[in-house]
Design an enzyme around this catalytic site. Structure first.
Site, PDB file in Angstrom:
ATOM      1  N   ASP A 113      17.419   4.753 -50.079  1.00 40.80           N
ATOM      2  CA  ASP A 113      17.555   3.326 -49.754  1.00 40.80           C
ATOM      3  C   ASP A 113      17.538   3.148 -48.237  1.00 40.80           C
ATOM      4  O   ASP A 113      18.352   3.757 -47.524  1.00 40.80           O
ATOM      5  CB  ASP A 113      18.897   2.849 -50.343  1.00 40.80           C
ATOM      6  N   HIS A 135      15.738   0.568 -52.192  1.00 42.69           N
ATOM      7  CA  HIS A 135      16.569  -0.635 -52.370  1.00 42.69           C
ATOM      8  C   HIS A 135      15.893  -1.688 -53.259  1.00 42.69           C
ATOM      9  O   HIS A 135      16.451  -2.752 -53.471  1.00 42.69           O
ATOM     10  CB  HIS A 135      16.828  -1.245 -50.985  1.00 42.69           C
ATOM     11  N   SER A 194      22.984  -5.512 -53.966  1.00 45.84           N
ATOM     12  CA  SER A 194      23.072  -5.628 -52.512  1.00 45.84           C
ATOM     13  C   SER A 194      24.077  -6.725 -52.131  1.00 45.84           C
ATOM     14  O   SER A 194      25.251  -6.596 -52.459  1.00 45.84           O
ATOM     15  CB  SER A 194      21.671  -5.852 -51.932  1.00 45.84           C
TER      16      SER A 194
HETATM   17  N1  LIG Z   1      13.358  -9.290 -45.823  1.00 50.09           N
HETATM   18  C1  LIG Z   1      14.259  -8.313 -45.354  1.00 50.09           C
HETATM   19  C2  LIG Z   1      15.063  -7.645 -46.463  1.00 50.09           C
HETATM   20  C3  LIG Z   1      15.296  -8.488 -47.642  1.00 50.09           C
HETATM   21  C4  LIG Z   1      15.617  -7.655 -48.854  1.00 50.09           C
HETATM   22  O1  LIG Z   1      15.389  -6.471 -48.930  1.00 50.09           O
HETATM   23  N2  LIG Z   1      16.206  -8.322 -49.829  1.00 50.09           N
HETATM   24  C5  LIG Z   1      16.622  -7.627 -51.015  1.00 50.09           C
HETATM   25  C6  LIG Z   1      18.105  -7.716 -51.115  1.00 50.09           C
HETATM   26  S1  LIG Z   1      18.830  -7.016 -49.647  1.00 50.09           S
HETATM   27  C7  LIG Z   1      20.495  -7.349 -49.772  1.00 50.09           C
HETATM   28  O2  LIG Z   1      21.008  -8.286 -50.228  1.00 50.09           O
HETATM   29  C8  LIG Z   1      15.942  -8.266 -52.220  1.00 50.09           C
HETATM   30  O3  LIG Z   1      16.456  -8.259 -53.298  1.00 50.09           O
HETATM   31  N3  LIG Z   1      14.742  -8.776 -51.992  1.00 50.09           N
HETATM   32  C9  LIG Z   1      13.987  -9.495 -53.004  1.00 50.09           C
HETATM   33  C10 LIG Z   1      13.022  -8.678 -53.813  1.00 50.09           C
HETATM   34  O4  LIG Z   1      12.454  -9.261 -54.772  1.00 50.09           O
HETATM   35  O5  LIG Z   1      12.846  -7.481 -53.569  1.00 50.09           O
HETATM   36  C11 LIG Z   1      13.495  -7.259 -44.631  1.00 50.09           C
HETATM   37  O6  LIG Z   1      12.281  -7.337 -44.720  1.00 50.09           O
HETATM   38  O7  LIG Z   1      14.114  -6.388 -44.033  1.00 50.09           O
END
Ligand SMILES: N[C@@H](CCC(=O)N[C@@H](CSC=O)C(=O)NCC(=O)O)C(=O)O
Length: 276
Positions: free
Chosen positions: A221, A254, A145
């Site tokens: 995603d 995602h 991401s």
């Molecule tokens: N908190 C946000 C979205 C945050 C999210 O989905 N972070 C992803 C990376 S998104 C792009 O860089 C991530 O890797 N989160 C950490 C995990 O351990 O999954 C929302 O709620 O929309």
């Protein structure tokens, strides 16, 4: 560097270290996986860049990478996603400030004094790793991401530095999507032309090294249509003949469940390039 966590894992060790970063002007944590092969000599290093909201912990606890790194004899280094500390600027929201460094060198205040994640990942961190661990100077890079954007941009901006690059669900055109417009506007200012130097879709046109891009993207995603838009990068690559493989994976979202499903493919891909 000071080791603050250490776990035996697949015959090697998953450790977390803290160190002072001169580039970022703060203390940073970084996760380092050492495969069993380091007992026989220096191993190549694969850098992982995480996404929004992550620390050095998300990848090492969720991706299941250690098994494959052990099999392939590759060190994996996973840094935090931004500078940290009480005197580091932050913002409301998860997509700017701490946990959202976007792997750029900020030019605008209040960000410019600490937010220099490009220079940290490309220069300072490899120098530390290669001086303090049984690491060779062969390097590859991948990420997810925001970190997928970081991997693509760092590889495209630094020809010759990485043997290979890959990404999961990357933000390929940050100059054209809401996450990127917010971050690049804050870190680099209102002049949109300056943003292009941090956009993989813009950088492929002038790349002097045609390093193949490997991308895995889930078709379920939740961020695909608004924030990711990988077809933009495919089109830009086709226009200039830059090699790219976009693998659309049916039913995947995602999350790290997606990453864990294909992490072995990516580590083997990088191991081939690093040992070639
Ligand atoms: N908190 C946000 C979205 C945050 C999210 O989905 N972070 C992803 C990376 S998104 C792009 O860089 C991530 O890797 N989160 C950490 C995990 O351990 O999954 C929302 O709620 O929309």
């Amino acid at each position: 560097m000071e080791r603050i966590e250490s776990y035996a894992s697949f015959g090697g060790h998953q450790d977390v270290w803290k160190h002072r970063s001169e580039v970022l002007g703060c203390e940073m944590k970084v996760a380092v996986y050492l495969p069993p092969a380091v007992a026989d000599g220096p191993c190549p290093v694969l850098y992982w860049l995480s996404g929004l909201t992550c620390t050095e912990q998300n990848f090492i606890t969720k991706a299941g990478a250690q098994r494959y790194a052990a099999e392939e004899g590759v060190i994996i280094v996973a840094p935090d996603t931004s500078p940290r500390g009480d005197d580091v600027a932050d913002a409301e929201g998860y997509d700017l400030g701490k946990g959202a460094g976007f792997y750029v060198n900020a030019t605008e205040e209040p960000w410019a004094s600490h937010y220099r994640m490009h220079d940290y990942v490309v220069n300072e961190l490899p120098a530390l790793i290669e001086a303090n661990f049984p690491a060779s100077s062969k390097r590859a890079i991948f990420g997810h991401s925001m970190g997928g954007h970081g991997a693509l941009v760092l590889a495209l901006r630094n020809p010759g530095r990485y043997a290979s690059v890959s990404a999961f669900s990357p933000i390929v055109a940050p100059t054209r999507v809401p996450w990127g417009e917010k971050a690049l506007g804050a870190y680099l200012g209102d002049e949109r032309d300056a943003w292009k130097a941090w956009d993989a879709t813009e950088l492929v046109a002038t790349a002097t090294e045609r390093l193949p891009l490997l991308i895995d993207q889930g078709d379920a995603d939740q961020f695909l249509a608004e924030q990711l838009q990988p077809e933009r990068l495919v089109r830009a690559c086709e226009e200039v003949g830059h090699p790219i493989e976009l693998r659309m994976q049916a039913g995947y979202d995602h999350s790290y469940y997606f990453i864990a499903s294909f992490i072995g493919d990516h580590i083997r891909h990088h191991a081939r390039a690093l040992k070639g």
